[in-house]
Design a protein around this motif. Structure first.
Motif, short mmCIF file in Angstrom:
data_model
loop_
_atom_site.label_atom_id
_atom_site.label_comp_id
_atom_site.label_asym_id
_atom_site.label_seq_id
_atom_site.Cartn_x
_atom_site.Cartn_y
_atom_site.Cartn_z
N THR A 85 -7.76 -4.07 -1.54
CA THR A 85 -7.86 -5.52 -1.38
C THR A 85 -7.22 -6.21 -2.58
OG1 THR A 85 -9.94 -5.23 -0.18
CG2 THR A 85 -9.46 -7.44 -1.04
N TRP A 105 -6.57 -11.19 -6.17
CA TRP A 105 -6.77 -12.63 -6.00
C TRP A 105 -7.81 -12.93 -4.92
CZ3 TRP A 105 -6.17 -14.74 -1.24
CH2 TRP A 105 -5.36 -14.07 -0.32
N TYR A 106 -7.84 -12.09 -3.89
CA TYR A 106 -8.81 -12.28 -2.81
C TYR A 106 -10.21 -11.93 -3.29
CZ TYR A 106 -11.16 -11.76 1.71
OH TYR A 106 -12.04 -11.87 2.76
N GLN A 107 -10.33 -10.87 -4.08
CA GLN A 107 -11.63 -10.46 -4.59
C GLN A 107 -12.22 -11.51 -5.54
OE1 GLN A 107 -12.08 -6.36 -5.96
NE2 GLN A 107 -10.06 -5.90 -5.13
N ILE A 113 -12.09 -14.67 -5.36
CA ILE A 113 -12.54 -15.89 -4.70
C ILE A 113 -14.06 -15.97 -4.66
CG2 ILE A 113 -12.61 -17.12 -2.49
CD1 ILE A 113 -9.74 -16.17 -2.01
N ASN A 164 -16.44 -11.47 -1.25
CA ASN A 164 -15.15 -10.82 -1.07
C ASN A 164 -15.09 -9.51 -1.86
OD1 ASN A 164 -14.52 -13.06 0.42
ND2 ASN A 164 -12.70 -13.62 -0.74
#
Length: 200
Positions: A26, A29-31, A33, A37
């Protein structure tokens, strides 16, 4: 998984059946958030690893795998996954993960890790968990920011106090991971552990 190909071949030269696996990665940057996540990222990665173990067990008759003698070995994130499966095999389904082989457990005999430890709080330590060889920086890991006294020793004690078996190997100061090949610098720690835990 290609980065571990030579390590796998090294184990094969010693008579082991070696496999490298993929798991979902993953984006950072997504984690970042949300915590949700981050949990999802870990769940996906561990789910994939557990299903890889189940798949290999389902194919044991093809690859001559002794399903009672399986060791997972990981570096960094792979080490974290290996430790989670050692302590909480199959439990990821409780977090929303999916077992592709509902009648096959992801339980293994042992886990070997370098560059990671798991937190104590969310996990359930039992005497029938997989034994663990934990290799970690003797003081501070600059990548994970985990410390020997604050993170490694508590994990080791949680495993030992549960009635399970664990071995600690101190890596050099401020290191993250070390070679996991049986022919590498830490082979003298890895191979005896495997032989002892698998009753070879």
């Amino acid at each position: 998984k290609e980065t571990r190909w030579q390590d796998t071949k090294d184990y094969a030269t010693l008579g082991y059946i070696g496999c490298t696996i993929n798991y979902r990665l993953t984006p950072l940057w997504y984690q970042e958030i949300s915590e949700l996540n981050q949990i999802q990222a870990v769940t996906h990665a561990v789910e994939d690893a557990m299903n890889a173990i189940r798949f290999l067990k389902s194919q044991s008759h093809i690859y001559s795998i002794d399903t009672s003698r399986i060791v997972t070995i990981g570096m960094s994130a792979g080490a974290f996954i290996s430790l989670v499966n050692a302590i909480e095999n199959d439990v990821i389904t409780d977090l929303g993960g999916v077992s592709d082989y509902t009648d096959i457990s992801s339980r293994v005999s042992s886990s070997i890790s370098t560059g990671a430890v798991i937190p104590i709080e969310p996990f359930n330590f039992d005497e029938d968990d997989a034994s663990c060889l934990i290799m970690h920086s003797e003081d501070y890991d600059p990548v994970t920011e985990q410390t020997w006294e604050g993170d490694v020793i508590p994990l080791y004690e949680a495993i030992i106090n549960s009635g399970n078996y664990a071995v600690l190997v101190a890596q050099s100061s401020n290191s993250h991971v070390v070679p996991i090949s049986p022919l590498g610098a830490y082979g003298d720690e890895i191979i005896p552990f495997i032989w002892n835990q698998l009753n070879l």
